[in-house]
Design a protein around this motif. Structure first.
Motif: not given
Lengths: 237, 237, 237, 237, 237, 237
Positions: E206-207, E210-211, E213-216
């Motif tokens: 997941v990290v 996110i790095k 560019g994915a939204a939470v």
């Protein structure tokens, strides 16, 4: 950690002296940490004198601090209470927690019926108003509603404990008045009781002199003249 | 955060049960943080039961926390007070500040005249002695003299708040006695009131037994024999 | 740090106004830190008004804080007490320590006999119950038994001190009631006494109105109509 | 609570001035409570400047602070993060709790990717070492492992909050350096940035003079001679 | 308090998972108080995994906490250290005291030579810089110079203790990383290690997302699509 | 409060011994409160040895703690700094305040230029990162931005002060290392330096033995055999 018998008269003497005098005498003997700071007397008009039965709590854990477990007869809290003898004081290591009660009027009534001399809790108690009305010396940080397994688990009794950051050994002598609670190491108790009774008597005389208008210097500590007056006053008692 | 109506009899039941019993029952349901630790009952002889109207303060800032601003009718503190209905309890997020008062006898008299059930402040109040004489249930950390803009600014009311590190939602039920204040989540209130009333009655019986000399084991929790005695005693009530 | 004479009537006015009103007026003048937070009134029914004599303690060291040293007549604690004049207040920098007493009934009786107006201790006192019965205004953090050399050494008097994190200069005016103690900077006292007496009278009127059912908006702060009623009420006094 | 546009150059100026200078200038304007005491810079070598997006947590309750609830897209924590725009700072009312984390590297990476200027938490964060390596300005009380529903429930965002006992309004400007974080009320920002940049430049000159052996008196604050030297030095820059 | 053998692979798994993940999994199992708040990792780059050997201190008393007594081989501190086996962790109930050290580089070097996995002290240690250089996992509140008898007396080892207000039983598994220390109840360790290893792997994925560019929302917790991507990513490992 | 000259070699010896050893030796002499708890070494790799120049702050008051007043040359803070001689240590009673700085790099650079040995602040400093880079021993509670008149007013220097609840007299010897700061009463310094140097040397030998695999019993404190080895090792030095 032996508990040699106290001299005759020691407990009687302790019934009459202020905790302030006791902590002063202990301080003079090199014992600087004997006062249980942070407690409140639920019945400040009562005095408490008795030897310590200690009870140790550690932080609760959800699988151990269950109502089923804490109501077993050999649960240390219950065992300690039932083992208390007349004249003893139950002293509880409650880790200064103010968000849960160690117990309430059921346990305090039991301790009273058993003839114990009081209860000291470095923590809180429920049923605060009932206990205040009980005519039984209890010292605690204050009231709290939540049951003890919310924060506490009893694991041992009659082991050395820390109570308000003071060491309390089973058999040590606890004395309480409106100023709070002092823990006297067992082997010093006879001496401290004797010297404190003397000092306390002198201070009663001194307070009378001060009320009558004497200046502090010369009166306390007493100079030769005051000392003589005191000896005369004492003989008349 | 809806506030469904309470069952008939719930508020009456809550008038009779100890906060200690309530927090025990909530604890059994998995709610471990319902007791508002650190408060002092200004009138420990009074009980308080009512639903929460909440009031939120944030730290003061010099350009906003002015006397002009805080005396406007729509200032949240004033709006909240005037909106309180009979039987409600004003619960104030005072951020545990002990160096300023949230208010004093003007506001507490107003709340009493409005028929509210009490006021709970995670902070301090001025006019302490007057409020103690008011026969109105107030719980606060203690007295303080400085006016609230010295430290506080009201910004909202009837929003979820933290009070003594416990969540209080508008409509939750607050119960107070000499042991302090418990916040019952609205939707649990009927059940908790019922089970607590039963437990409280049992404990009253148990205290009587203990006073009469019964040992704790067997009496609390009751074994079969005690349970039978209790049922018999209960029928006679 | 000069102590100009107070205007006639100032001390009388201060005898009648609430510390809450005084701290409000000082706050309006830009003085935000005048309330001595954390103290307890030993006699909450008494009021205290008087000018500060200050006493400074530092942490004890074993070779200096001896009973021999602390009982010399020129020991600052003793010198300060004997130097107190009628109407003055002894204010003690006790560094918020709760594990030792600054003094007890000997010193408090002496201060009373000397006609002083009270004593304020940012620390604890022994002989708590006796002092509560003394009819003499004392403010302290609470009771404690241990003698002061366990934690304290007096080193100076009538110097600026910090008491409960408030600056107290010799000659400042201390006022105490059930809400606690406020320190008024000397040179502001006449003005603050005057404006506070006015505000206090208004608030007494307001409380009566609120008790009679008036809403807070319009009543406090008073709108024109309430102001007119107040002026009328005032004339009748 | 409006957020008027800042003057051109204001944010650039704030990038160069010390938080110590900013709090000094705010103090001179009468704002005494603008420093967020108790925080630790996870990357003390980075500076942070940006406008506040606020996030409010209240104490958790077991039926509300569930993983199901806190992972909904409209859960205020998630909504606030996704709404953050480049250059903004997320400021979190974490009630000073040190026993649970508000979040960790998932949220901090997201804030970085979104181009925000930093994150300020009056509480703790997990994944401390990863965040320290992230080259993204984060200020928090320290590390903690437990998930936020152990103690917290997010209930609102972009409302006024208290953070380290300082009021933070949405749109206020937060500035952070190795000394900590200062919150500048929005409407004062342009002025404070300008006056602080001037003062900061002077202090840089002063430090050089002191290092070269000048005494403090005459150098800081500068007397006429130092002031003239400074003006000359400044022209050469 | 039995210590059944751990499953094969459990300790290895614990070497790879974050304490944050462990406390999350324990929280989901209903264990809300497993994180030892308030400690500092002296070597934040090292991880610690091992079973608890516990050591209990109580407050010192002048006649007992003597250098003669504390250097006897059977003094509980010395006995506990010499009894530690490779892979164990010494956990010390230091009552949060910050004014004395429990020990220093002599004891920490001994624990390292013995092959233990680390040391956790709810208190302070001396020789702070040497211990930081030791490449041995130590967690404590910070440095302090005074010797332990200034405040502490060891009275027992391998008994249940409270450490940072968390229960630690002999045989419980302690895990430490840069976020702090978590205590896993012995009987839960295998399960918690397994579920945490899975969760930790997912969070690593997941990290990365996110790095990139994915939204939470959609990414964490993973929706169906992310979950599928994760499963694909996992197979490639 | 006289400051007799120290013996030759005393300061050199103090440069080589650990504060832990010094506080141990002072403890053996009956001095139990010599460690300044709660401070952080800004440069933990530097040692500090020097005699105390003391500086006393009291709480600020708005009319006295003005920038005009605090920049006068005879303002006690400025006078004390300029009066410091090479090798002295400025020790500041900052009343543990964490919300304002006592000073920053201007004052610390000045103290360094003057050749002083360091600065100890029971409070905070601004310009934390600059001071950490200064190669000058400073001990403080941490960083803070606000200027000192926000909370402090200097009123005297070279008077006895309390610093971290330890008495510091002008002329006492302060020693600092990575474990913190110890204050040695002036008249004990020669003896304590001598006995500490001996003990420190022994402990260095002991640590080597422990690292090489020796058990603690027999090694520390050393039995006859270890003592002999130590004497042999010592001769070779």
């Amino acid at each position: 950690m032996t508990t040699p018998p106290l001299a005759q008269g020691t407990l009687d003497r302790l019934q009459r002296v202020a905790t302030a005098t006791l902590s002063t005498q202990l301080f003079k003997l090199g014992f600087r940490n004997t006062y249980l700071s942070g407690l409140r007397a639920l019945s400040p008009g009562l005095r408490m004198v008795g030897e310590a039965v200690t009870l140790r709590f550690v932080p609760a854990r959800e699988d151990l601090a269950t109502f089923e477990h804490i109501t077993k007869p050999d649960y240390p809290q219950r065992a300690a209470i039932e083992a208390c003898k007349p004249g003893q004081v139950l002293v509880v290591e409650g880790r200064a927690i103010e968000a849960a009660a160690i117990g309430g009027d059921i346990y305090m009534n039991r301790l009273k019926v058993l003839g114990t001399a009081g209860c000291v809790v470095d923590g809180c108690v429920r049923d605060f108003a009932s206990i205040q009305a009980l005519e039984f010396p209890v010292y605690a940080r204050g009231p709290a509603s939540p049951p003890h397994p919310a924060r506490h688990l009893a694991v041992a009794w009659n082991v050395p404990i820390g109570c308000c950051e003071v060491l309390v050994m089973p058999g040590d002598i606890l004395v309480g008045d409106a100023d709070g609670v002092v823990c006297i190491p067992r082997h010093l108790t006879d001496d401290v009781a004797r010297s404190s009774a003397d000092l306390d008597e002198l201070e009663s005389f001194v307070v009378e002199k001060i009320k009558a208008g004497a200046a502090v210097p010369g009166t306390y500590p007493p100079d030769e003249k005051t000392r003589a007056e005191y000896e005369a006053w004492r003989k008349k008692l």
